[in-house]
Design a protein around this motif. Structure first.
Motif, PDB file in Angstrom:
ATOM      1  N   ILE A  99       8.232   2.119   3.774  1.00 44.45           N
ATOM      2  CA  ILE A  99       8.301   1.829   2.331  1.00 44.45           C
ATOM      3  C   ILE A  99       7.985   0.364   2.061  1.00 44.45           C
ATOM      4  CG2 ILE A  99       9.888   1.653   0.375  1.00 44.45           C
ATOM      5  CD1 ILE A  99      11.180   4.223   1.328  1.00 44.45           C
ATOM      6  N   TYR A 100       8.545  -0.551   2.843  1.00 48.84           N
ATOM      7  CA  TYR A 100       8.275  -1.975   2.644  1.00 48.84           C
ATOM      8  C   TYR A 100       6.809  -2.309   2.894  1.00 48.84           C
ATOM      9  CZ  TYR A 100      13.168  -3.304   2.120  1.00 48.84           C
ATOM     10  OH  TYR A 100      14.434  -3.458   1.661  1.00 48.84           O
ATOM     11  N   ILE A 105       1.389  -3.636   0.822  1.00 52.08           N
ATOM     12  CA  ILE A 105      -0.040  -3.343   0.690  1.00 52.08           C
ATOM     13  C   ILE A 105      -0.420  -3.147  -0.772  1.00 52.08           C
ATOM     14  CG2 ILE A 105      -1.800  -1.592   1.224  1.00 52.08           C
ATOM     15  CD1 ILE A 105      -0.427  -1.285   3.959  1.00 52.08           C
ATOM     16  N   ILE A 106       0.434  -2.468  -1.538  1.00 56.19           N
ATOM     17  CA  ILE A 106       0.154  -2.291  -2.969  1.00 56.19           C
ATOM     18  C   ILE A 106       0.111  -3.649  -3.666  1.00 56.19           C
ATOM     19  CG2 ILE A 106       1.153  -1.429  -5.130  1.00 56.19           C
ATOM     20  CD1 ILE A 106       2.120   1.008  -3.542  1.00 56.19           C
ATOM     21  N   GLY A 107       1.048  -4.512  -3.357  1.00 58.41           N
ATOM     22  CA  GLY A 107       1.053  -5.848  -3.956  1.00 58.41           C
ATOM     23  C   GLY A 107      -0.137  -6.694  -3.543  1.00 58.41           C
ATOM     24  N   TYR A 108      -0.671  -6.441  -2.381  1.00 58.01           N
ATOM     25  CA  TYR A 108      -1.833  -7.189  -1.898  1.00 58.01           C
ATOM     26  C   TYR A 108      -3.120  -6.637  -2.504  1.00 58.01           C
ATOM     27  CZ  TYR A 108      -3.988 -10.323   1.473  1.00 58.01           C
ATOM     28  OH  TYR A 108      -4.664 -11.349   2.062  1.00 58.01           O
ATOM     29  N   ILE A 109      -3.156  -5.341  -2.832  1.00 56.88           N
ATOM     30  CA  ILE A 109      -4.374  -4.710  -3.330  1.00 56.88           C
ATOM     31  C   ILE A 109      -4.492  -4.781  -4.854  1.00 56.88           C
ATOM     32  CG2 ILE A 109      -5.537  -2.457  -3.505  1.00 56.88           C
ATOM     33  CD1 ILE A 109      -4.655  -1.880  -0.711  1.00 56.88           C
TER      34      ILE A 109
END
Length: 159
Positions: A99-100, A105-109
């Motif tokens: 989950i982390y 990855i979502i925050g980076y993309i």
């Protein structure tokens, strides 16, 4: 040895520390004058535009600047990713670790997705950018005022 260096360089340190606010205020004033188009600070872009090959390809300076900014921002995320992986390794919970990493990855993309949307909607953004002509003098006046008042405060302040 550090104490002796500190004693020797104490006077030079005081000179530098007491003059930093004045140089900061002068820099803010120059930025405000540049925003108002009173002075021109385009020497950085002229480095990239001196060659004839770069004049034919006007996007090359933007790609070079983007490459430099991307390269410099990679070093900021590496310690975060390393500490995240080490923390997850010591946590011993596979589900929480996944989950982390997914949220990381979502925050980076997400910024990349925003940039792609901006590139796809460029024509709409150009229409909105006409408002920028009204915003620049206002922001330049505010920045110039802040710089002048900061300079006066630093010059008239008695230690």
């Amino acid at each position: 040895t550090i104490i002796t260096v500190g004693i020797i360089l104490h006077d030079y340190y005081n000179i530098i520390v007491f003059n930093i606010p004045i140089f900061t205020s002068l820099t803010v004033i120059v930025i405000g004058l540049n925003l108002l188009s009173i002075i021109s600070c385009n020497s950085f872009s002229s480095i990239f535009l001196t060659s004839n090959t770069l004049d034919k390809h006007t996007n090359i300076p933007h790609f070079i600047l983007g490459f430099i900014l991307g390269l410099s921002s990679c070093s900021c995320s590496t310690p975060i990713l390393a500490s995240l992986i080490l923390w997850l390794y010591s946590n011993n919970s596979f589900f929480i670790g996944i989950i982390y990493i997914i949220f990381y990855i979502i925050g980076y993309i997400i910024p990349l997705i925003i940039l792609i949307n901006i590139a796809n909607n460029y024509n709409k953004i150009v229409k909105i950018s006409q408002l920028w002509n009204y915003f620049m003098p206002l922001s330049g006046s505010i920045v110039l005022g802040i710089g002048i008042f900061s300079l006066l405060e630093n010059l008239l302040y008695t230690y």
